[in-house]
Design a protein around this motif. Sequence first.
Motif, PDB file in Angstrom:
ATOM      1  N   GLN A  11       2.169   5.699 -12.326  1.00  0.00           N
ATOM      2  CA  GLN A  11       3.384   6.548 -12.185  1.00  0.00           C
ATOM      3  C   GLN A  11       4.146   6.050 -11.061  1.00  0.00           C
ATOM      4  OE1 GLN A  11       4.456   8.731 -14.400  1.00  0.00           O
ATOM      5  NE2 GLN A  11       5.969   9.130 -12.978  1.00  0.00           N
ATOM      6  N   ARG A  12       3.610   5.945  -9.919  1.00  0.00           N
ATOM      7  CA  ARG A  12       4.425   5.563  -8.890  1.00  0.00           C
ATOM      8  C   ARG A  12       5.140   4.320  -8.916  1.00  0.00           C
ATOM      9  NH1 ARG A  12       3.924   5.698  -2.864  1.00  0.00           N
ATOM     10  NH2 ARG A  12       3.214   7.966  -3.326  1.00  0.00           N
TER      11      ARG A  12
ATOM     12  N   ALA B 137       1.043  -1.264  -0.047  1.00  0.00           N
ATOM     13  CA  ALA B 137      -0.123  -0.080  -0.055  1.00  0.00           C
ATOM     14  C   ALA B 137       1.058   1.246  -0.064  1.00  0.00           C
ATOM     15  CB  ALA B 137      -0.784   0.127   1.258  1.00  0.00           C
ATOM     16  N   THR B 138       2.144   1.148   0.608  1.00  0.00           N
ATOM     17  CA  THR B 138       2.971   2.173   0.711  1.00  0.00           C
ATOM     18  C   THR B 138       3.607   2.373  -0.781  1.00  0.00           C
ATOM     19  OG1 THR B 138       3.435   1.985   3.231  1.00  0.00           O
ATOM     20  CG2 THR B 138       5.120   3.474   1.828  1.00  0.00           C
ATOM     21  N   VAL B 139       3.868   1.324  -1.136  1.00  0.00           N
ATOM     22  CA  VAL B 139       4.486   1.422  -2.467  1.00  0.00           C
ATOM     23  C   VAL B 139       3.503   2.014  -3.319  1.00  0.00           C
ATOM     24  CG1 VAL B 139       5.433   0.124  -4.576  1.00  0.00           C
ATOM     25  CG2 VAL B 139       6.209  -0.335  -2.085  1.00  0.00           C
ATOM     26  N   LEU B 140       2.388   1.670  -3.546  1.00  0.00           N
ATOM     27  CA  LEU B 140       1.406   2.231  -4.356  1.00  0.00           C
ATOM     28  C   LEU B 140       0.972   3.317  -4.282  1.00  0.00           C
ATOM     29  CD1 LEU B 140      -0.439  -1.225  -5.175  1.00  0.00           C
ATOM     30  CD2 LEU B 140       1.519  -0.344  -6.293  1.00  0.00           C
ATOM     31  N   GLY B 141       0.669   3.999  -3.052  1.00  0.00           N
ATOM     32  CA  GLY B 141       0.356   5.234  -2.659  1.00  0.00           C
ATOM     33  C   GLY B 141      -1.227   5.053  -3.002  1.00  0.00           C
ATOM     34  N   GLU B 142      -1.924   6.424  -3.017  1.00  0.00           N
ATOM     35  CA  GLU B 142      -3.538   6.510  -3.209  1.00  0.00           C
ATOM     36  C   GLU B 142      -4.282   5.413  -2.422  1.00  0.00           C
ATOM     37  OE1 GLU B 142      -4.606   8.800  -5.418  1.00  0.00           O
ATOM     38  OE2 GLU B 142      -2.250   9.123  -5.348  1.00  0.00           O
TER      39      GLU B 142
END
Length: 257
Positions: A79-80, A44-49
Motif C-alpha cells: 500500500q505504501r 526503509a523510510t519509503v517502505l515503512g514497517e
Amino acid sequence: MARSEDERRRLTGARAVELRFKIDAYSAATMPMARLARYLDNLATVLGETNSVHLVSVEAGSTVPVLTVEQEAYAKVRQRAAEVRNQDGPAHVQKARRAIEDDLAADNAAQAELVDEDGTQILRFAGATRIDEPEYGPFSQPGTLDGVPIVVGGENDPVPVHLESPDRVHNCLAARELAKGIGRHLFTTTLRVSGIGRWFRDREGAWTMKSFRIHDYAELPSESLADATRRLRSIDAGWKRRPDPLGDLVALRRLEG
C-alpha cells in the motif's frame, strides 16, 4: 554475504515475502558501504514497517540487496509503495524517495527498482535519465483556510497569524486591525479565513503554499459529531426511500465498469 534459504527462513521466519532492490550503480564488490547504507536507509523510510523488513543478503554481480518482508506487514508495504508511485503519502516518505533518485543521478545510474519474487516491479526510482517537471511560481491565488488561531501578533504590520488545523499549522499574515479581531478567538474558535495565497510548484509537480495574506475571517459553527450526524440524517434525499440503496450503488458500479 549470500545466505542459504534455510538461514533466511531462520532469521526472518518461514512466512516472509522476498523482495530485491536492484540498484543500477556500482557492483556488490565496489559499492561504498556508506552509500549502500544511505540507499537502504531511505528505502526503509519509503517502505515503512521498519521492524518487519529485513536485509538478508546482497547478491553478487550488480548491487542487489535482498530483503524479506514479514507476511503480516506485506500488505501495508504494498500500500505504501502504491502511494509513492502516485506521489502521495507523507512528506517525509516523498523526501526519502527523492533522496534515492538524487543519489542515483549522482552515481550516474539510470534507475533502481524494487521487484517481488516473480520479478514484478513494485517501485521504480528514476536516476540520471529522469526528467523533472519545470518549477513554477510563486503564483497568487485567492482561497480560504480553516483553523484555530494559536499565534497572533508581532512587531511588524502585517503580523503573523498561525492557524492550527487537524493536519498542519498554516502560517499567515494579517493587518494589525484584522489580527486584533482574530486574537479574540485565540485557542478557542475555529475560523475560516479568506485571502490571497502565494503558491509554488516544485520539480516533482507538488504545490506548496509559501504564504497567505488574510483579508477577512468568519467563525465556523461549533458542532459535535453527534449533532453533525443528526443534521446529515435529517437531509431529505430520494435514495433513503429506495428499498435497497446499497444494491442500487453496486448495480451502478457494474454498469460503469
